[in-house]
Design an enzyme around this catalytic site. Structure first.
Site, mmCIF file in Angstrom:
data_model
loop_
_atom_site.group_PDB
_atom_site.id
_atom_site.type_symbol
_atom_site.label_atom_id
_atom_site.label_comp_id
_atom_site.label_asym_id
_atom_site.label_seq_id
_atom_site.Cartn_x
_atom_site.Cartn_y
_atom_site.Cartn_z
ATOM 1 C CG HIS A 40 -3.506 -35.818 17.314
ATOM 2 N ND1 HIS A 40 -3.521 -37.258 17.725
ATOM 3 C CD2 HIS A 40 -4.101 -35.830 16.325
ATOM 4 C CE1 HIS A 40 -4.445 -37.544 17.226
ATOM 5 N NE2 HIS A 40 -5.039 -36.902 16.280
ATOM 6 C CE LYS A 76 6.064 -0.929 10.100
ATOM 7 N NZ LYS A 76 5.278 -0.345 9.019
ATOM 8 C CD GLU A 104 -1.449 -4.256 11.829
ATOM 9 O OE1 GLU A 104 -0.168 -4.670 11.740
ATOM 10 O OE2 GLU A 104 -1.814 -4.068 10.740
ATOM 11 C CD GLU A 108 9.569 -6.011 7.152
ATOM 12 O OE1 GLU A 108 9.166 -4.739 6.674
ATOM 13 O OE2 GLU A 108 9.072 -6.112 8.422
ATOM 14 C CE LYS A 134 -3.567 2.243 2.687
ATOM 15 N NZ LYS A 134 -4.276 2.284 3.897
ATOM 16 N N GLY A 185 -4.954 -1.677 5.167
ATOM 17 C CA GLY A 185 -3.665 -2.855 4.583
ATOM 18 C C GLY A 185 -4.375 -4.212 4.901
ATOM 19 N NE ARG A 186 -6.124 -3.595 11.148
ATOM 20 C CZ ARG A 186 -5.224 -2.652 11.222
ATOM 21 N NH1 ARG A 186 -4.251 -2.547 10.863
ATOM 22 N NH2 ARG A 186 -5.655 -1.695 11.868
HETATM 23 O O1 F6P Z 1 2.840 -4.031 9.880
HETATM 24 C C1 F6P Z 1 2.167 -2.591 9.663
HETATM 25 C C2 F6P Z 1 1.615 -2.536 8.275
HETATM 26 O O2 F6P Z 1 1.501 -1.260 8.086
HETATM 27 C C3 F6P Z 1 0.308 -3.452 7.984
HETATM 28 O O3 F6P Z 1 -0.790 -2.735 8.489
HETATM 29 C C4 F6P Z 1 0.349 -3.491 6.749
HETATM 30 O O4 F6P Z 1 -0.496 -4.632 6.280
HETATM 31 C C5 F6P Z 1 1.885 -4.024 6.378
HETATM 32 O O5 F6P Z 1 2.270 -3.219 7.424
HETATM 33 C C6 F6P Z 1 2.223 -3.615 4.983
HETATM 34 O O6 F6P Z 1 2.040 -2.381 4.810
HETATM 35 P P1 F6P Z 1 2.266 -1.907 3.082
HETATM 36 O O7 F6P Z 1 1.282 -2.748 2.187
HETATM 37 O O8 F6P Z 1 2.160 -0.585 2.991
HETATM 38 O O9 F6P Z 1 3.619 -2.567 2.592
#
Ligand code: F6P
Length: 552
Positions: free
Chosen positions: A387, A515, A356, A215, A209, A270-271
Site C-alpha cells: 500500500h 566522521k 557498506e 555516537e 568493536k 563490525g557488520r
Molecule cells: O560506520 C562505520 C562503522 O565502523 C561500522 O562498520 C561499524 O559497524 C560501526 O561503525 C560501529 O563501530 P564500532 O562497533 O567500532 O562502534
C-alpha cells in the site's frame, strides 16, 4: 590472495552481455508456458530455507554463463580463502572469519598460531555464565534487585543485527525482561529509552568493536550520567555496565571492569559481528540456548556455502542473479520484502551488510571500476509496502528485482491472518511476473459495461507489462535456527558479489571522511574553534545554526 582481474575481462562477461540481447524480447510468462520443468530446475532447498528463483529473467544458458563468470572470477578459491583464514581483507591485513564464530564442530582452528576455536568457545562460555547469573538473579543491581531491563548501546554493526534478531525472535523473549537498543547520537533516542527505566534494575551493554565510535561513546556517557544522578554510585557501575569490544584498554578507562568485558577479534568485521559477543543482547533477550540455535542455523548455511558446487549453491545463485540485473539489465536497486512483521528491521540490517561491504568503486587491482558494484538495497514489510511503494514496482520505469521472504508457519494462532499474508506475498510475485495484457484489460472493462471510447481511453493505464523478476525465499518457521540460516545466506551472497565485482568487501574507508569533518564542525558550532575554511553552503549552514541558537 584474491583474484584481482576485472570481471569485464572475463569471457563469461562478454557472453552474458550478448546473451542479454537474446533475452530482451522474451517474457517470463512465456518462459513458464514453454517449459513445464522450469520450477524444478530453478529451486533450491536447505533444512530451513526454500529458494524459488524461477521467476527471474533467466534460462539454463544464463545460469551456465553466470556460473562461468563465478568460476573465472575465482569464487571457489575466494570461498576457500575465507574459510581457511587467509587474510582476504587485504586493505586492513586481516582474515575474515565470522564463519568460525558459529562452527562448533571444530575444537581447533589456528589463525596466526592462535587457536581461535578455543577462544570463541571461551567467550561463549563466559556469555552463558553471565546470562545464567542474570536469569537466576545471582547478578544483582546495586540495591540487590534482579535485572529487568537491558539497554544495548551501539551503532551500525554493533546495533543493526542484534536489533533485527531481537525483534525477529519476539515470540522467544524471556518474560519479565525487556531489551532496548539505543544507537542514534540524537539525544532523543537515549532520553526516550531511559524514561521509565529504573537504574536499580537496568543493565547497559556498551557494544563497540573499537570503543571509540562517537555516537556510542556519547550515549554510553549519557547513560553513565543518568545512572549516577539517579541513585547509582561509581562503585556500582560494574554491576550495571558491561562491554562488548575488542579494545580492553578503552573499556577499562570507561570504568567497566575487565571481567565484565566480552571480547572478539579483528577478524570479525563490525557488520558481520552478530554471531560474536555482540550477540550478548540477543542472549539476554531470548536465552543462551536460542542463541546457539541461531549460530547453528548460520553454520548450516556456512557448510552449504563451503561445500556445494557453484550451480546449486544458494548464496552464490542469489549473488549471481543480483549481478545479472545490476550489470546487464541496468537495475540500480534491489528490494527486500519480508512478509513478516517481526522482520521489520531486516532491510535496514541488510543495507549496512550489503552497501557498506560492496559500495566501492576501487577495484582490488587499484583501478577504478567501470561497471556498477553494490546495488542500492531497500525494502519494507509486506503487506504494508503493497500500500506504499509497490505501485512503482509494478508500473514504474525502473527494473527492481525483489526478494520476497515468506514464512510458512506463523507464531500465533489468529485465524485467517497468516494465509492472507502468505497469499499476498505469493500473489505479488505472480503479478509482477505475469502482468496484465491489453486484451485482459479490455475484456475486464467490457465486462464492467464501459463504452468502447472509455475502454480505449482507460486501457493503457491499466496494462501491467509484467516480466518483473523476483526471488521467493520461504522459511519453514521464524525460529532462531531458520533466522540464522537466512542471515548467513545474505552474508555470503554479499561476499560472492564482492569477489565478482573485484572489490574489497570487508573495509569501510568511505565512512571515515564524514566522521573527521563532523569533529571539526562540532567544535566550530560550539565556538571552541574559529569557523575554518569551508565551501559557502557549509558556512551558511554553520551560520544559520548559530543564529537560531541565539534566538532559542
Ligand atoms: O560506520 C562505520 C562503522 O565502523 C561500522 O562498520 C561499524 O559497524 C560501526 O561503525 C560501529 O563501530 P564500532 O562497533 O567500532 O562502534
Amino acid at each position: 590472495m584474491l583474484n584481482k582481474q576485472s570481471p569485464k575481462d572475463t569471457k563469461a562477461w562478454k557472453q552474458l552481455a550478448e546473451h542479454k540481447k537474446e533475452l530482451e524480447g522474451s517474457h517470463l510468462r512465456e518462459m513458464f508456458q514453454d517449459d513445464p520443468h522450469r520450477v524444478e530446475r530453478f529451486t533450491l532447498e536447505t533444512n530451513e530455507l526454500f529458494l524459488d528463483y524461477s521467476k527471474n529473467l533467466i534460462t539454463n544458458k544464463t545460469i551456465g554463463l553466470l556460473v562461468d563468470l563465478a568460476e573465472e572470477m575465482g569464487v571457489s578459491e575466494g570461498i576457500k580463502g575465507m574459510f581457511s583464514g587467509e587474510k582476504i581483507n587485504e586493505t586492513e591485513g586481516r582474515a575474515v572469519l565470522h564463519v568460525a564464530l558459529r562452527d562448533r564442530s571444530q575444537s581447533h582452528r589456528l589463525v596466526d598460531g592462535v587457536d581461535v576455536a578455543k577462544e570463541v568457545q571461551a567467550v561463549l562460555d563466559r556469555m552463558q555464565s553471565f546470562a545464567n547469573k542474570i536469569e537466576s538473579g545471582n547478578w544483582k543491581g546495586y540495591t540487590g534487585k534482579k535485572i529487568r531491563d537491558v539497554v544495548n548501546i551501539g551503532i551500525g554493526g554493533s546495533d543493526l543485527g542484534v536489533l533485527m534478531v531481537t525483534k525477529a525472535l519476539t515470540p522467544y523473549h524471556i518474560k519479565d525482561r525487556t531489551v532496548h537498543f539505543v544507537s542514534n547520537v540524537d539525544g532523543a533516542h537515549i532520553k526516550q529509552t531511559l524514561e521509565g527505566l529504573n537504574p536499580e534494575t537496568t543493565l547497559f551493554i556498551i557494544a563497540s568493536k573499537s570503543f571509540t565510535t562517537l555516537e556510542t561513546m556519547s550515549n554510553a556517557h549519557s547513560a553513565r550520567r543518568w545512572f549516577l544522578s539517579n541513585g547509582g554510585s561509581e562503585n556500582d557501575i560494574r554491576k550495571h555496565f558491561v562491554a562488548v569490544s575488542t579494545n580492553q584498554q578503552l573499556v577499562t578507562q570507561f570504568g567497566i571492569d575487565e571481567v565484565n568485558m566480552f571480547g572478539f577479534w579483528d577478524w570479525v568485521g563490525g557488520r558481520y559481528s552478530l554471531s560474536s559477543a555482540v550477540g550478548l543482547s540477543v542472549i539476554l533477550a531470548v536465552g543462551y540456548d536460542r542463541f546457539l540455535e541461531l549460530l547453528e542455523g548460520m553454520h548450516l548455511i556456512d557448510s552449504h556455502f563451503a561445500a556445494t558446487p557453484i550451480a546449486t549453491n544458494m548464496p552464490v545463485i542469489l549473488a549471481l542473479l543480483g549481478i545479472w540485473y545490476g550489470n546487464f539489465w541496468g537495475a540500480e536497486t534491489e528490494a527486500v520484502l519480508p512478509y513478516a512483521q517481526n522482520l521489520e528491521y531486516l532491510p535496514a540490517y541488510l543495507q549496512q551488510a550489503s552497501m557498506e561491504s560492496n559500495g566501492k568503486s576501487m577495484g582490488r587491482d587499484g583501478e577504478l571500476v567501470d561497471y556498477q558494484t553494490g546495488a542500492i538495497l531497500w525494502g519494507g514489510q509486506g503487506t504494508n509496502s503493497q500500500h506504499s511503494f509497490f505501485q512503482l514496482l509494478h508500473q514504474g520505469t525502473q527494473l527492481i528485482p525483489c526478494d520476497f521472504i515468506i514464512v510458512a508457519n506463523p507464531d500465533h494462532e489468529l485465524e485467517g491472518h497468516h494465509r492472507i499474508l502468505v497469499a499476498n506475498a505469493i500473489a505479488q510475485t505472480e503479478a509482477l511476473m505475469i502482468g496484465k495484457t491489453e486484451q485482459q484489460v479490455r475484456s475486464e472493462l467490457e465486462k464492467k459495461g464501459h463504452t468502447p471510447a472509455t475502454i480505449d481511453r482507460l486501457t493503457p493505464f491499466r496494462i501491467f507489462a509484467g516480466n518483473r523478476p523476483s526471488n521467493s525465499i520461504m522459511i519453514r518457521k521464524l525460529t532462531p535456527r531458520a533466522l540464522g540460516s537466512l542471515i548467513a545466506l545474505y552474508e555470503h551472497k554479499i561476499f560472492v558479489q564482492g569477489l565478482i565485482w573485484n572489490v574489497y568487501s570487508f573495509d569501510q574507508f568511505g565512512v571515515e571522511l564524514g566522521k573527521v569533518l563532523a569533529k571539526s564542525i562540532e567544535e566550530e558550532l560550539a565556538n571552541i574553534s574559529e569557523v575554518g575554511s569551508h565551501d559557502n553552503s557549509t558556512l551558511a549552514l554553520i551560520e544559520q545554526y548559530k543564529v537560531w541558537q541565539e534566538k532559542e
